[in-house]
Design an enzyme around this catalytic site. Structure first.
Site, mmCIF file in Angstrom:
data_model
loop_
_atom_site.group_PDB
_atom_site.id
_atom_site.type_symbol
_atom_site.label_atom_id
_atom_site.label_comp_id
_atom_site.label_asym_id
_atom_site.label_seq_id
_atom_site.Cartn_x
_atom_site.Cartn_y
_atom_site.Cartn_z
ATOM 1 N N ARG A 37 0.834 -1.203 0.000
ATOM 2 C CA ARG A 37 0.000 0.000 0.000
ATOM 3 C C ARG A 37 0.870 1.256 0.000
ATOM 4 N NH1 ARG A 37 -5.508 -0.543 1.778
ATOM 5 N NH2 ARG A 37 -5.954 -2.599 2.660
ATOM 6 N N THR A 39 0.293 3.589 2.036
ATOM 7 C CA THR A 39 0.371 3.960 3.449
ATOM 8 C C THR A 39 0.420 2.698 4.300
ATOM 9 O OG1 THR A 39 -2.054 4.138 3.471
ATOM 10 C CG2 THR A 39 -0.797 6.184 3.249
ATOM 11 N N LEU A 40 1.001 2.821 5.481
ATOM 12 C CA LEU A 40 1.086 1.695 6.402
ATOM 13 C C LEU A 40 -0.225 1.538 7.182
ATOM 14 C CD1 LEU A 40 4.672 2.491 7.751
ATOM 15 C CD2 LEU A 40 4.065 0.680 6.115
ATOM 16 N N GLY A 180 -25.685 -9.853 5.198
ATOM 17 C CA GLY A 180 -24.857 -10.342 6.292
ATOM 18 C C GLY A 180 -25.132 -9.590 7.575
ATOM 19 N N VAL A 183 -20.747 -8.257 12.349
ATOM 20 C CA VAL A 183 -20.252 -7.009 12.926
ATOM 21 C C VAL A 183 -20.146 -5.890 11.893
ATOM 22 C CG1 VAL A 183 -18.321 -5.919 14.125
ATOM 23 C CG2 VAL A 183 -19.000 -8.263 14.718
ATOM 24 N N ILE A 184 -19.452 -6.143 10.801
ATOM 25 C CA ILE A 184 -19.170 -5.083 9.826
ATOM 26 C C ILE A 184 -20.444 -4.577 9.171
ATOM 27 C CG2 ILE A 184 -17.962 -4.544 7.673
ATOM 28 C CD1 ILE A 184 -15.830 -6.614 8.519
ATOM 29 N N ALA A 321 -8.272 -7.036 15.153
ATOM 30 C CA ALA A 321 -7.019 -6.278 15.139
ATOM 31 C C ALA A 321 -6.231 -6.455 16.429
ATOM 32 C CB ALA A 321 -7.323 -4.790 14.903
ATOM 33 N N HIS A 445 -18.581 5.785 41.395
ATOM 34 C CA HIS A 445 -19.994 6.123 41.187
ATOM 35 C C HIS A 445 -20.123 7.596 40.839
ATOM 36 C CE1 HIS A 445 -24.333 6.177 41.852
ATOM 37 N NE2 HIS A 445 -24.163 7.292 42.556
#
Length: 466
Positions: A37, A39-40, A180, A183-184, A321, A445
């Site tokens: 890529r 970018t990292l 689907g 999560v995503i 991740a 609290h």
């Protein structure tokens, strides 16, 4: 003795790869990282975790202003959506964080070798036409979107998109269908629903969020319906056709039956992810994949090929991740001759919807299947003082404990800050805590985390506020 360009070459600069490279360099190993890529940071920082959270956060503010939540607090506003500016803040967050990884590479003297990597042998890798040799090679190439057979994704058109394309939509689609219920799909579907889309989620299984606790899955479905999502469970997509700026989906019951059609302005294909192993030249080093396309390793992350290691989404386990990050630290320490360990039984997972959904350890169902006699403690967020004052009543905390030993086996949370709350549960479980340990730990609290204390007290049948 053979001499190599580097002690360690990490292939991939996602959360697992860049962390492995930095940690290896910190331990005194000459380290390089191959990344193609511009970018990292891999998928997570560029087109995954980070940009999606930027859009989730911004869209929450918009909905709070538009939906009257702020008016309840005495703040009256009339919001106007500036989608371009919303995308701009997302891109700025990505730029800052990917640039931060590049800075950390320079600070720790990690060499970035730009290009796609392909094994020539176990210690020689071609990276964009450059030959790089290393005593140890760590495969950390992550994962990519799983395609749906017969459905063509074209992010440039914005009609049938994957998770990357769903972050780049130039306008708010009137009708969005998410294929689907994981999560995503739920996160990105939530973004566009808040901004004005009519969102339908089509899920093959009979419940959302596979792998999570059963009660959490049922409650999540109730909350998403309450928020306006149309949930089509036990339903499969058998085809998608595109005509102009419209898509037509063909649906039928998962168990078989009559088909029907559904029209949408945007279709998000989000049925999972698959390991990135294609093109690595694994055949050149005799490294085979398992039936799920993953690379098998031992507990120290060694593959069966001497000097070749693997971490993150390319090996078995949840594609998260933070799992990859922990494995990145561990593999670097193992390469350096230290002891790197990851407790895969205590890996938290979070869905960053509103409210957030988080869990760690065993579900109630898994605990029973494993032969545990369990005791359950639950506490509703409605009875939590901070959630009440913040007008965040939805959700609960559930503690799953072994009935004989009281050891905490799992914790499941639906709450506005569940992703933050779950860290305490994970740490408690890492130290082998009992529900009593959590119950007798003083919590500040008023905080949302008091709900975890009360749920732990409920395991013994003695919560105070319900």
């Amino acid at each position: 003795m053979a001499e190599y360009d580097y002690d360690v070459l990490v292939i991939g600069s996602g959360p697992g790869g860049y962390v492995a490279a930095i940690r290896a360099a910190q331990l005194g190993l000459k380290t390089a990282c191959a990344e193609s890529r511009e970018t990292l940071g891999g998928t997570c920082l560029n087109v995954g975790c980070i940009p999606s959270k930027a859009m989730l956060h911004a869209s929450e503010y918009f909905e709070a202003a538009a939906g009257g939540a702020m008016a309840k607090l005495g703040v009256e506003v009339t919001p106007k959506l500036n989608l371009g500016a919303m995308h701009g803040q997302r891109l700025d967050a990505v730029k800052q964080l990917t640039g931060g990884i590049e800075y950390l590479f320079k600070k720790n003297k990690v060499t970035w070798v730009k290009g796609l990597a392909k094994f020539q042998n176990a210690h020689t890798v071609d990276v964009g036409g450059q030959t790089v040799t290393a005593k140890n090679v760590v495969i950390a190439t992550g994962s990519s979107v799983t395609p749906l057979p017969g459905v063509e994704v074209d992010n440039s058109k914005g009609v049938v998109v994957d998770s990357t394309g769903a972050l780049e939509l130039a306008s708010v689609p009137k009708k969005m269908v998410v294929i689907g219920g994981g999560v995503i799909g739920l996160e990105l579907g939530s973004v566009w629903r808040r901004l004005g889309s009519e969102v339908t989620v089509v899920e093959f299984l009979d419940q959302l969020l596979p792998g999570m606790d059963g009660e959490v899955r049922k409650e999540a479905a109730k909350l998403f319906k309450k928020q306006g999502m149309d949930l089509r469970l036990s339903t499969k997509v058998t085809g998608v056709t595109v005509k102009g700026k419209k898509a037509t989906l063909t649906l039928e019951p998962s168990a078989g039956g009559a088909s029907e059609t559904l029209e949408a302005d945007c279709v998000l294909v989000s049925i999972g992810r698959r390991p990135n192993t294609e093109g690595l030249g694994l055949e050149a080093i005799g490294l085979e994949l398992n039936k799920r396309g993953q690379i098998e390793t031992d507990p120290d992350f060694r593959t069966k090929v001497d000097g070749v290691w693997a971490i993150g989404d390319v090996i078995p386990g949840p594609m998260l991740a933070h799992k990859a990050e922990d494995e990145g630290i561990a593999v670097a320490e193992n390469i350096a001759g230290q002891t790197g360990i990851v407790n895969h039984a205590v890996i938290p997972s979070v869905v960053y919807t509103m409210p957030e959904i988080a869990g760690v350890g065993l579900t109630e169902e898994q605990a029973k299947e494993a032969g545990h006699e369990v005791k359950i403690g639950k506490f509703p967020m409605l009875a939590n003082s901070r959630a009440k004052t913040n007008h965040e009543p939805d959700g609960f905390v559930k503690v799953v404990a072994d009935a004989k030993t009281d050891r905490v086996l799992g914790v499941w949370i639906i709450a506005s800050v569940a992703g933050t709350m779950i860290a305490q549960a994970a740490q408690a479980m890492e130290f082998g805590a009992t529900s009593e340990d959590i119950a007798y730990t003083c919590h500040a609290h008023p905080t949302h985390s008091e709900a975890l204390k009360e749920a732990a007290m409920a395991v013994q049948g003695k919560p105070i506020h319900i």
